[in-house]
Design a protein around this motif. Sequence first.
Motif, short mmCIF file in Angstrom:
data_model
loop_
_atom_site.label_atom_id
_atom_site.label_comp_id
_atom_site.label_asym_id
_atom_site.label_seq_id
_atom_site.Cartn_x
_atom_site.Cartn_y
_atom_site.Cartn_z
N LEU A 1 0.84 -1.20 0.00
CA LEU A 1 0.00 0.00 0.00
C LEU A 1 0.88 1.25 0.00
N VAL A 2 1.98 1.19 -0.72
CA VAL A 2 2.91 2.31 -0.81
C VAL A 2 2.25 3.48 -1.54
N SER A 3 2.45 4.68 -1.00
CA SER A 3 2.00 5.92 -1.65
C SER A 3 0.52 5.89 -2.00
N CYS A 4 -0.31 5.64 -0.98
CA CYS A 4 -1.76 5.57 -1.18
C CYS A 4 -2.52 6.66 -0.42
N GLU A 5 -1.80 7.65 0.11
CA GLU A 5 -2.40 8.78 0.83
C GLU A 5 -3.13 8.32 2.10
N ILE A 6 -2.66 7.25 2.71
CA ILE A 6 -3.29 6.71 3.92
C ILE A 6 -2.86 7.54 5.13
N ASP A 7 -3.83 7.96 5.95
CA ASP A 7 -3.51 8.78 7.11
C ASP A 7 -3.96 8.10 8.40
N ASN A 8 -3.87 8.81 9.51
CA ASN A 8 -4.17 8.23 10.82
C ASN A 8 -5.62 7.78 10.96
N HIS A 9 -6.53 8.40 10.21
CA HIS A 9 -7.94 8.01 10.31
C HIS A 9 -8.16 6.57 9.86
N ALA A 10 -7.29 6.07 9.01
CA ALA A 10 -7.43 4.70 8.51
C ALA A 10 -6.64 3.69 9.35
N ALA A 11 -5.91 4.18 10.35
CA ALA A 11 -4.98 3.32 11.07
C ALA A 11 -5.67 2.17 11.80
N LYS A 12 -6.76 2.47 12.50
CA LYS A 12 -7.41 1.43 13.31
C LYS A 12 -7.99 0.31 12.46
N PRO A 13 -8.80 0.61 11.41
CA PRO A 13 -9.30 -0.48 10.57
C PRO A 13 -8.19 -1.21 9.82
N LEU A 14 -7.13 -0.47 9.46
CA LEU A 14 -6.01 -1.12 8.78
C LEU A 14 -5.33 -2.13 9.70
N ALA A 15 -5.04 -1.72 10.92
CA ALA A 15 -4.38 -2.62 11.87
C ALA A 15 -5.26 -3.83 12.17
N ALA A 16 -6.56 -3.59 12.32
CA ALA A 16 -7.48 -4.70 12.60
C ALA A 16 -7.53 -5.69 11.44
N SER A 17 -7.47 -5.17 10.22
CA SER A 17 -7.49 -6.03 9.04
C SER A 17 -6.21 -6.85 8.94
N LEU A 18 -5.07 -6.21 9.20
CA LEU A 18 -3.79 -6.92 9.13
C LEU A 18 -3.73 -8.02 10.18
N ALA A 19 -4.35 -7.80 11.32
CA ALA A 19 -4.34 -8.81 12.39
C ALA A 19 -5.09 -10.07 11.98
N LEU A 20 -5.95 -9.96 10.97
CA LEU A 20 -6.72 -11.11 10.50
C LEU A 20 -6.01 -11.86 9.37
N CYS A 21 -4.74 -11.52 9.16
CA CYS A 21 -3.94 -12.16 8.10
C CYS A 21 -2.71 -12.79 8.75
N PRO A 22 -2.84 -13.96 9.34
CA PRO A 22 -1.78 -14.54 10.17
C PRO A 22 -0.52 -14.96 9.42
N ALA A 23 -0.60 -15.07 8.09
CA ALA A 23 0.57 -15.52 7.32
C ALA A 23 1.40 -14.36 6.79
N LEU A 24 1.06 -13.13 7.15
CA LEU A 24 1.76 -11.96 6.60
C LEU A 24 3.26 -12.01 6.88
N GLU A 25 4.03 -11.79 5.80
CA GLU A 25 5.49 -11.72 5.91
C GLU A 25 6.02 -10.34 5.56
N GLU A 26 5.24 -9.58 4.77
CA GLU A 26 5.73 -8.28 4.29
C GLU A 26 4.58 -7.28 4.24
N ILE A 27 4.76 -6.15 4.93
CA ILE A 27 3.78 -5.06 4.93
C ILE A 27 4.48 -3.80 4.44
N LEU A 28 4.02 -3.25 3.32
CA LEU A 28 4.66 -2.08 2.72
C LEU A 28 3.71 -0.90 2.80
N LEU A 29 4.10 0.09 3.63
CA LEU A 29 3.25 1.26 3.88
C LEU A 29 4.03 2.57 3.73
N SER A 30 5.13 2.55 3.02
CA SER A 30 5.95 3.75 2.89
C SER A 30 5.26 4.83 2.05
#
Length: 372
Positions: A289-318
């Motif tokens: 999700l690099v360069s997607c204009e994501i701000d703090n308002h999206a942080a909580k649902p984003l974190a909750a969604s990532l927590a439901l993906c137990p196999a995650l090896e790489e998260i790109l948010l730069s």
Amino acid sequence: MPPLGALGRFFPLSWAPHLCVLDDPGGASNLKSSGLCSGLFSLSQVNLCNTSSLLLQSLLEALSELKTFRLTSSHVSSEGLAHLTSGLSHCHHLEGLDLSNNQFGEEDAEVLMGVLEGMCQLKRLDLSHLPLSSSALAMLTQRLSHMTLLQSLRLSHNQIRNIGAQHLAAVLPGLPELRKIDLSGNGIGPDGGVRLAESLALCKHLEELMLGYNVLGNITALELAQRLPQHLRVLHLPSSGLSQEGALILSQALDGCPYVEEINLAENSLAREVPHFHQGLPLLKQIDLVSCEIDNHAAKPLAASLALCPALEEILLSWNLLGDEAAAELAQVLPQMSRLKRMDLEKNQITACGAWLLVEGLARGSGIQVIR
């Protein structure tokens, strides 16, 4: 037919490890004893002029059982291309053909299409980064209609535009074994994107779909969401003209998909509508999700969604707008991500305070190897 060593003096060749090396003085001149007849023939960064192409033609004519041929990142003259196509016409059992990143004129591309006629056993075809004209593409689609065993088709960066996408859409349902298609960087707009989405829905075994760097828009996202392939593993849609609406539609369609391993939505204007998952993706390994204009308002649902993906090896948010509030939300779920190896938060608005929260979260259980 020239000995193998003669060809090796004109351009370097790379071979599969079990095959003979051309510039080896002790290399076999007998093709059958070399094992080449059933292996890989690979050329890269060569100047295929008249003399060397004649030698190549002669060699290919003796390789009727060759399985894979690659000629990439090379300069090919018109006469050289004629020799190449003549030689390849004798390789009746080719399963893999890679002619990507070569330099020749648009008219020569039409000559190249002629060699595909009769190659009914092809499983992998890569014609990326070539100057495919509209007439060459029309010829290609005719050839594709006979390649019923094709599993992988790569045509990225050819600027086929909407008309080319529509030509392809007409033949893709006739490729029952298709598992991977890459049409990135082709100047395809919403009209072509919608036609492709409708067509690809009929490719029942499709696993990897790469349509990034086109101007597809939300209307294509809607069409894709309604017709996602059942066995989809990889979805790449970077820089595709998606907005918040398109992101929301896609995330709802992807939620719960049992096979998805990679999602790339980089360089789209997602803002607050980052992927929202309620069921999660059990096999997701990478999300970009690099360069997607994501701000703090999206942080909580984003974190909750990532927590439901137990196999995650790489998260790109730069290159987003995430600050310390987002860092705090991510820090809460990091201990659950035991497989996480890399997290990229470079070029956000996280201060030393937020960075410390992330470090604390990582210390509580993640096996991360790289964080930026």
